[in-house]
Design a protein around this motif. Structure first.
Motif: not given
Length: 761
Positions: A355-361, A373-378, A382-386
Motif C-alpha cells: 500500500d505504501k509503495v502504491n501510495l507514494v508512486m 516545477a519545484f525541482s524536488t525530483e531528488k 529518495e522517498r520512493f526508494d525508502e
C-alpha cells in the motif's frame, strides 16, 4: 483465515465435486506403490504366483502333502479340490472355483497347508533343517523297529515319506505337531516364500508354462497400473480445472462486491480508505485470495487425504517401520513451527508496505508537474526508494525463509529414504519383509512427507493471503454512513425544484467542531443562488451535503418538500446536475462524456449542451469532432476545456437542480460571461446553485449567501449585501473598482463586460 474458507464455501457444489475427485486421485496415487510391490514380490520373485495355495497339484504330490497334514484337516483339504485326469499329463487335483473365490476359505486352507508345503519342499530339496528332522525321525523309527516293527527293513534307504506312510495316524499327528512347533519361530514371510516355491514346483510338475504365467501376471498388473495412472492424471486435470474455475469465480465475485461497495461509499469512507489502498485491495489482495483458493482446493484438501491414506497403507505394509513416519512428521512440524515464529510477523506488514509503495508512486505520478516545477525530483526519488527498499527487504526475508525450507525438507526426505533402506535391508535379511514391501514403504513415506511438505509450502503463502482476505473483508464489512432508508419515500412534485436548508449544521465524522453552523436558506426554480466566501469558509462542504456525499449533523435539507434522507440516493441524484470544483472526465470520447448522465440522449441534446457550455469552439476544431478521444482523467484537454465539458455533461442531463462548485474558475472572463448568459436561458425552470470565488460570476444572482467561518454572514442580492454585509464588502472591495462598487450600491447591477472584468483580474 476464516474469510478465505467463507469465500471458497460460496461455491460449495464445486467444492463437493472437487473433494470427491480428490479421493479418486488419492486412491489412484496410493494404489500404485502396492502394485509396484506386487510386481517385485509376485511378478519377479515369485514368478507370477499370487496365492500360497496351489490351484492344481499332481495326485502323487497331494499324497506327499497330506502326510504332513493333521488327520482332522485332511478331509478339509480334499474337499477343496476336485480330481482331474484329462487336463494334465498325469492325474491331478484342481482347486474348486467356489473355494478360489472365497478369500476367507482360501486363507484357512493356506494356514493348513503352509507348514506341510514347507516340509514337503524341504524334504524333497534336502534343506539343512529338514535333513536334521529326517535324521531324528530315522533314529526314532530304528528304535521303534527294534521293539516290534517288521524285520528286514532298510531304514537308511527309506525316505521320510516312506516312514510317514508306515506310522500309525496318532503317532503321525503327534510327529506333525512336533515339526510344526519347531517352525513356529520362523517369520511368516519365510513360510509364504516356501509355500510359493512349493506351488511353483507343483505347477512345473504338471507341465505348466511358468514363463507364460509370469508374463500374464506382469502384463495384467502393468495394465492396471497404467489405467490407474491415467485415471489419476484425469482426476488431477479435472481438479485443476474446477479449482481454477472456483478461484476465478471467487475473484470475479469479490471484485464485483468490492466495486459495488466502494461505489456506494460516502466521502467519509473514502477518508478512511485511501484510494491507493482501495486499488491494492481490489487488485493485488483479491489476486492473492484467488491464487490461494486454487492452492487450497488442489493441495490443502488433497494433502491430508494423501497423508492419512499413506499412513493407513504403511500400517498395511509394515508396522515395524512406522516409527520412521512419526520421526519424519515430527521433524517437518519443527521446521514449520520455526518458519511460523520467524516469518509470520513479516507477513502481517507485507501488504501494508505494498500500500505504501502504491501510495507514494501514485502521489509522485499525479503531481509530477509540480515536482518538476519545484525541482524536488531528488527528494521524491529518495522517498520512493525508502518505501521500495523496505518492501524489498521484507520480501527478501520471506523468500529466504522459503529458500531455507526447501533444502531442509529435501534433507528430511532423503534422510528418511536412507533410514528406510537401512532398516528394511535388515528386515529383508532376517526374512521379516520382502524387497517389494520396502519399495512400497518408501513410496508411501514419500507421499506422506509430500503431503506435509505441500502444507508447509502453503503455510508460507497462507498468512499473506489471510491478511489480504482480512483487508478485503474490512472493505466489504465496513459500515456505510450514507445509506438508503428502509422505507423510502418519493418526491411529491408539489414544490418541484425547491431546495431548502433548515438550520443545517455539519461536522466531519470524528471531528470535535462543526464546520457549518445553523445554515438556513431556500433556493427556488428559475433563480440563481450563489454561495461566496473566503477560502475554508465551507462553500464546497455546503453543496456536498445536497447530493448526500455527507449527511447533515443537525437540521435537514429538503427538495420538493421531502427530506433528502428519506428518499433513495439514486432518486435524489437523478434530480441533480453536479459540476465538481475539479473538472473530471472519463476515458472515451467527447460524446460519451457529455451524455454520461443521459446515455439515451439524442445528438441534438448533446450538441445543445456543448453549445451552451461554450465547448463547440474547441470541439469543432478537432478533426474527429465529438468522436475525439478523451484519455483517462481528461489529460489530453486543458483545464478550461475540462470544465466546459463537465458543465455540458450536467446540462445534457436536464436536472431540476444545477450545482456548480466553483466550476467557472478555469474559464476566461469572456467565455464566463457568454456561458452564463446561455446558461440563464437554459435553466429558467431549474434551481441553480453556484459556488464562486469571483463576484463577477454572481453579480446577477437573485440570492447570494455569504459564508464566513461556516456561518451565514449575509443573504441578499449584490446591492443589498454591499450595504449590509461587511464580509461581502471586503470581498467586493478586493475585486471591483470604486466606481463599480458605487454603481452596485445605487442601482441594480448589470453584468460586467468581459473587458472590464479582465481589467479587474
Amino acid at each position: 483465515m476464516k474469510s478465505l474458507f467463507k469465500y471458497a464455501a460460496e461455491h460449495w457444489k464445486s467444492l463437493l465435486a472437487i473433494i470427491a475427485i480428490l479421493f479418486i486421485q488419492a486412491y489412484c496415487d496410493l494404489s500404485l506403490p502396492a502394485y509396484t510391490s506386487d510386481i517385485v514380490n509376485i511378478g519377479i520373485q515369485q514368478g507370477g504366483i499370487e496365492d500360497q495355495v496351489p490351484e492344481a497339484i499332481a495326485a502323487d504330490e497331494m499324497g506327499k502333502l497330506l502326510l504332513f497334514v493333521l488327520q482332522e484337516d485332511q478331509q478339509t483339504v480334499l474337499d477343496a479340490y476336485d480330481t482331474d485326469d484329462s487336463t494334465y499329463d498325469t492325474e491331478a487335483y484342481v482347486l474348486k472355483e467356489d473355494v478360489s473365490d472365497d478369500e476367507e476359505e482360501l486363507n484357512a486352507l493356506g494356514d493348513i497347508l503352509a507348514c506341510p508345503m514347507m516340509l514337503t519342499a524341504g524334504f524333497e530339496s534336502g534343506s539343512d533343517m529338514t535333513v536334521q528332522i529326517e535324521e531324528q525321525l530315522k533314529s526314532r523309527f530304528k528304535a521303534q523297529s527294534a521293539s516290534g516293527m517288521p524285520a528286514g527293513l532298510d531304514i537308511d534307504s527309506m525316505t521320510v515319506f516312506d516312514i510317514m506312510k508306515m506310522l500309525p495316524p496318532e503317532q503321525k499327528d503327534a510327529l506333525v505337531e512336533e515339526m510344526g512347533s519347531q517352525m513356529e519361530e520362523l517369520p511368516d514371510t519365510i513360510l509364504d516364500q516356501a509355500a510359493v516355491s512349493y506351488v511353483k514346483t507343483a505347477y512345473e510338475g504338471l507341465g505348466m508354462d511358468m514363463d507364460d504365467l509370469q508374463f500374464r501376471y506382469l502384463f495384467t498388473t502393468g495394465a492396471k497400473m497404467t489405467g490407474l495412472a491415467f485415471l489419476g492424471m484425469a482426476a488431477s486435470i479435472l481438479v485443476g480445472f474446477l479449482a481454477s474455475r472456483v478461484g476465478a469465480a471467487t475473484g470475479r465475485d469479490l471484485r464485483g462486491r468490492v466495486f459495488h461497495k466502494v461505489v456506494g461509499f460516502s466521502n467519509n469512507e473514502f477518508d478512511h480508505f485511501s484510494t491507493a489502498s482501495l486499488i491494492t485491495r481490489s487488485t493485488n489482495d483479491i489476486q492473492q485470495i484467488q491464487m490461494i483458493i486454487v492452492m487450497l482446493l488442489r493441495i490443502v484438501l488433497y494433502a491430508p487425504i494423501l497423508a492419512i491414506g499413506g499412513i493407513f497403507q504403511v500400517f498395511q505394509t509394515n508396522v515395524s517401520m512406522s516409527w520412521i513416519i512419526a520421526l519424519a512428521v515430527a521433524l517437518i512440524a519443527m521446521v514449520i513451527l520455526v518458519l511460523f515464529l520467524v516469518a509470520m510477523p513479516k507477513f502481517k506488514i507485507l501488504q501494508t508496505l505494498v500500500d505504501k509503495v502504491n501510495l507514494v508512486m501514485r502521489e509522485i505520478l499525479t503531481g509530477l508537474s509540480v515536482i518538476r516545477a519545484f525541482s524536488t525530483e531528488k527528494h521524491e526519488e529518495e522517498r520512493f526508494d525508502e518505501a521500495n527498499r523496505t518492501l524489498t527487504k521484507t520480501n527478501l526475508f520471506v523468500n529466504r525463509a522459503m529458500t531455507f525450507m526447501m533444502p531442509v525438507m529435501m534433507l528430511i526426505m532423503n534422510g528418511v529414504s536412507v533410514l528406510i533402506v537401512w532398516t528394511g535391508a535388515h528386515g529383508i535379511d532376517e526374512g521379516q519383509m520382502q524387497v517389494g514391501d520396502m519399495m512400497a514403504f518408501i513410496q508411501y513415506t514419500m507421499q506422506i512427507i509430500m503431503g506435509f511438505l505441500m502444507l508447509c509450502m502453503l503455510s508460507i503463502m497462507l498468512p499473506r493471503a489471510a491478511v489480504a482476505a482480512d483487508r478485503v473483508e474490512e472493505v466489504l464489512g465496513s459500515r456505510t454512513v450514507i445509506h438508503d432508508p428502509e422505507k423510502a419515500k418519493s418526491f411529491s412534485g408539489k414544490e418541484k425544484g425547491v431546495l431548502a436548508f433548515n438550520h443545517v449544521s455539519f461536522k466531519y465524522p470524528g471531528a470535535d467542531e462543526n464546520v457549518l453552523h445553523d445554515i438556513t436558506f431556500t433556493a427556488k426554480p428559475g433563480e440563481t443562488t450563489a454561495i461566496i466566501g473566503s477560502t475554508g469558509s465551507g462553500k464546497s462542504t455546503l453543496v456536498n451535503l445536497i447530493p448526500r456525499f455527507y449527511d447533515v449533523s443537525e437540521g435537514s435539507i429538503t427538495l420538493d418538500g421531502v427530506d433528502i434522507r428519506e428518499v433513495t440516493q439514486h432518486e435524489l441524484r437523478e434530480k441533480l446536475g453536479y459540476v465538481p470544483q475539479k473538472g473530471l472526465l472519463f476515458s472515451g470520447d467527447i460524446r460519451s462524456n457529455i451524455l454520461f448522465g443521459n446515455p439515451d440522449g439524442s445528438e441534438e441534446e448533446m450538441m445543445e449542451a456543448a453549445q451552451i457550455a461554450q465547448a463547440t469552439e474547441f470541439v469543432d476544431a478537432k478533426p474527429e469532432g465529438y468522436a475525439s478521444h478523451i484519455s483517462q482523467g481528461g489529460t489530453n484537454v486543458s483545464g478550461g476545456q475540462k470544465q466546459r465539458l463537465s458543465i455540458a455533461r450536467a446540462i445534457a442531463k436536464h436536472p431540476e437542480v444545477f450545482i456548480f462548485d466553483d466550476s467557472f474558475s478555469a474559464l476566461d472572463f469572456k467565455t464566463d460571461v457568454t456561458l452564463r448568459k446561455a446558461l440563464k436561458k437554459r435553466t429558467k425552470d431549474s434551481t441553480v446553485l453556484i459556488v464562486a470565488q469571483r463576484i463577477s460570476t454572481i453579480l446577477n444572482a437573485e440570492q447570494i449567501i455569504v459564508l464566513d467561518d461556516g456561518k451565514v454572514a449575509g443573504i441578499g442580492t449584490h446591492r443589498e449585501l454591499l450595504k449590509t454585509c461587511e464580509v461581502y464588502q471586503q470581498i467586493a472591495a478586493s475585486q471591483l473598482s470604486e466606481a463599480e462598487l458605487k454603481a452596485g450600491m445605487e442601482e441594480p447591477c448589470t453584468e460586467i463586460s468581459g473587458r472590464e472584468a479582465q481589467s479587474h483580474a
